[in-house]
Scaffold this active site. Structure first.
Site, PDB file in Angstrom:
ATOM      1  N   CYS A   1      -5.232   0.308   3.699  1.00  0.00           N
ATOM      2  CA  CYS A   1      -5.322  -1.121   3.989  1.00  0.00           C
ATOM      3  C   CYS A   1      -6.730  -1.648   3.712  1.00  0.00           C
ATOM      4  O   CYS A   1      -6.898  -2.775   3.228  1.00  0.00           O
ATOM      5  CB  CYS A   1      -4.975  -1.346   5.464  1.00  0.00           C
ATOM      6  SG  CYS A   1      -6.038  -0.406   6.591  1.00  0.00           S
TER       7      CYS A   1
ATOM      8  N   GLN B   1       0.829  -1.223   0.000  1.00  0.00           N
ATOM      9  CA  GLN B   1       0.000   0.000   0.000  1.00  0.00           C
ATOM     10  C   GLN B   1       0.852   1.256   0.000  1.00  0.00           C
ATOM     11  O   GLN B   1       0.349   2.358  -0.200  1.00  0.00           O
ATOM     12  CB  GLN B   1      -0.929  -0.015   1.213  1.00  0.00           C
ATOM     13  CG  GLN B   1      -0.215   0.088   2.546  1.00  0.00           C
ATOM     14  CD  GLN B   1      -1.115  -0.180   3.727  1.00  0.00           C
ATOM     15  OE1 GLN B   1      -1.648  -1.288   3.899  1.00  0.00           O
ATOM     16  NE2 GLN B   1      -1.298   0.838   4.560  1.00  0.00           N
TER      17      GLN B   1
ATOM     18  N   HIS C   1      -6.400  -1.618  11.584  1.00  0.00           N
ATOM     19  CA  HIS C   1      -5.751  -2.108  10.361  1.00  0.00           C
ATOM     20  C   HIS C   1      -6.591  -3.220   9.738  1.00  0.00           C
ATOM     21  O   HIS C   1      -7.006  -4.150  10.444  1.00  0.00           O
ATOM     22  CB  HIS C   1      -4.351  -2.666  10.710  1.00  0.00           C
ATOM     23  CG  HIS C   1      -3.522  -2.995   9.509  1.00  0.00           C
ATOM     24  ND1 HIS C   1      -3.490  -2.176   8.400  1.00  0.00           N
ATOM     25  CD2 HIS C   1      -2.710  -4.034   9.218  1.00  0.00           C
ATOM     26  CE1 HIS C   1      -2.671  -2.708   7.488  1.00  0.00           C
ATOM     27  NE2 HIS C   1      -2.187  -3.844   7.962  1.00  0.00           N
TER      28      HIS C   1
END
Lengths: 228, 214
Positions: B25, B19, B161
């Protein structure tokens, strides 16, 4: 010593252990002396430290001086030592009254900051060089950092930035050690490509706080596998 | 559920992606899930575009973050996803450049999955890789092995995340989830993170979801 704040013995000055730190300090000393015969055990000197509370546990970060007893038995020590003062740092986890020693670092008391001519290190690590860590620790850290820069092809615009990143890297190594101590799986933590970023930088650049802040669109629940 | 499962061995997982310096994410977690769903339901493994989500998913915030549930909805409303090759990743937001004619995959719906990790394992083995969101405590310095941080330090309430579970199993009797991350192959175990399974570690069971492809 500064009076303990209620509920937190935070950043105390040196002195006899404040009541809050006495329990974990004594436990750490007990662990340190484990297996030693009477008369050869170290004695607790001054203590300072702080406590972080989370959930049912408290994590004590302590710094304590230990007085090693004189050693005249040639079978135990080559050179007779009249008395040796050690400076130790301990991490003790207290969970529901049960103590667990997570980390122990001890070394002879350093009486003055040595100037070994390596400005980048010393100026970049002001905190560390004041710590009782030995000189070879700093040299080792510099070489690990050099490996990191080579492995991940890092470039820094200025010498100041390089110094800053070295100090971030060094404190991250300590953080990684703490995380290692607090993991009860088989994971290994250490140098990664993110080791020269502060926690703040890492969070801001790579993580996604929206996940916990904003409720997403409601989705219906999937049927379980095997659900007729 | 079978004792272990790994969709990487069954062709449902594309290579590990990166990324870059961007909080995207969520987009990688969702495209990874849709790649698996398209493979299992339409038989072709395609690498799909995260950049399309960064640019065209107006419910989410591109590099500032996003939610998988919003992303599924955006894919549905947009009319599908283009491939990585057709709409390549730039790592920052641009003007939306999506064209429906180029979309190679579509989704019909999305579902929330159970928070029971045994049911999640059964679902994964049968239905494909799962998009999840976890607390990333310790991941900055993770190198290898099965992570199992102390619960107070990796709270399921501090999710930050999004990743993709592609399998599960046991290593020396320690149960794990095999998780595809989006930080490149030079992080973790060739880009993968292994997290303790069965203890709700780091909230891995709190935001499991999947697209549905009829």
């Amino acid at each position: 010593p500064a009076p303990a704040q209620s509920g937190a013995a935070d950043a105390q000055g040196w002195g006899p252990p404040p009541p809050e730190l006495l329990g974990p300090a004594r436990f750490a000393l007990e662990m340190y002396n484990r297996g030693r015969a009477a008369g050869t055990r170290a004695v607790l000197g001054a203590v300072r430290g702080r406590v972080r509370r989370a959930g049912h546990g408290s994590l004590y970060s302590l710094e304590a001086t230990l007085e090693e007893p004189p050693c005249n038995d040639p079978t135990v020590c080559q050179l007779p030592v009249s008395r040796k003062t050690l400076l130790c740092s301990f991490e003790v986890l207290d969970e529901l009254g049960k103590h667990m020693l997570l980390r122990r670092d001890c070394g002879p008391v350093v009486t003055k900051v040595t100037d070994d001519g390596n400005e980048a290190l010393n100026s970049g690590l002001p905190l560390l060089t004041k710590d009782p860590l030995s000189q070879d620790f700093s040299v080792k850290m510099a070489s690990i950092f050099k490996n990191f820069v080579t492995t991940y092809n890092r470039t820094y615009q200025t010498k100041e930035e390089a110094q800053w990143r070295l100090s971030v890297f060094a404190s991250n190594m300590v953080r990684a050690q703490k995380i290692q101590a607090l993991d009860h799986g088989t994971a290994q933590y250490g140098v990664t490509k993110f080791s020269d970023l502060t926690e703040e930088e890492f969070r801001t650049i790579y993580l996604n706080p929206l996940l916990r802040e904003v409720p997403g669109k409601k989705m219906h629940l999937a049927k379980s596998i095997g659900d007729p | 559920a079978p004792p272990e499962w790994d969709w990487r061995k069954n062709g449902a997982v594309t290579k590990v992606k990166d990324q870059g310096m961007c909080g995207s994410c969520w987009a990688f977690s969702v495209t990874g899930n849709v790649e698996g769903q398209w493979f299992l339901n339409r038989g072709t493994l395609l690498s799909l575009s995260e950049q399309e989500l960064l640019d065209c998913d107006k419910m989410d915030k591109a590099c500032m973050g996003g939610l998988p549930s919003n992303a599924y909805s955006a894919i549905k409303n947009l009319g599908g996803l283009e491939t990585e090759d057709d709409y390549s990743y730039q790592g920052h937001m641009q003007a939306c450049n999506f064209s429906a004619e180029k979309a190679k995959v579509y989704i019909n719906d999305s579902v929330e999955l159970s928070q029971n990790e045994q049911k999640l394992a059964a679902w994964l083995a049968k239905k494909g890789p799962i998009s999840v969101a976890i607390n990333a405590f310790g991941m900055q310095f993770y190198r290898h092995g099965i992570a199992h941080p102390l619960r107070p330090l990796c709270s399921p309430w501090l999710i930050d995340h999004a990743v993709l579970i592609v399998g599960y199993g046991n290593r020396s009797e320690v149960p794990f989830w095999a998780i595809k991350n989006s930080w490149g192959t030079d992080w973790g175990e060739k880009g993968y993170y292994y997290l303790h399974r069965g203890s709700g570690s780091c909230g891995v069971n709190t935001m499991a979801s999947s697209a549905v492809v009829n």
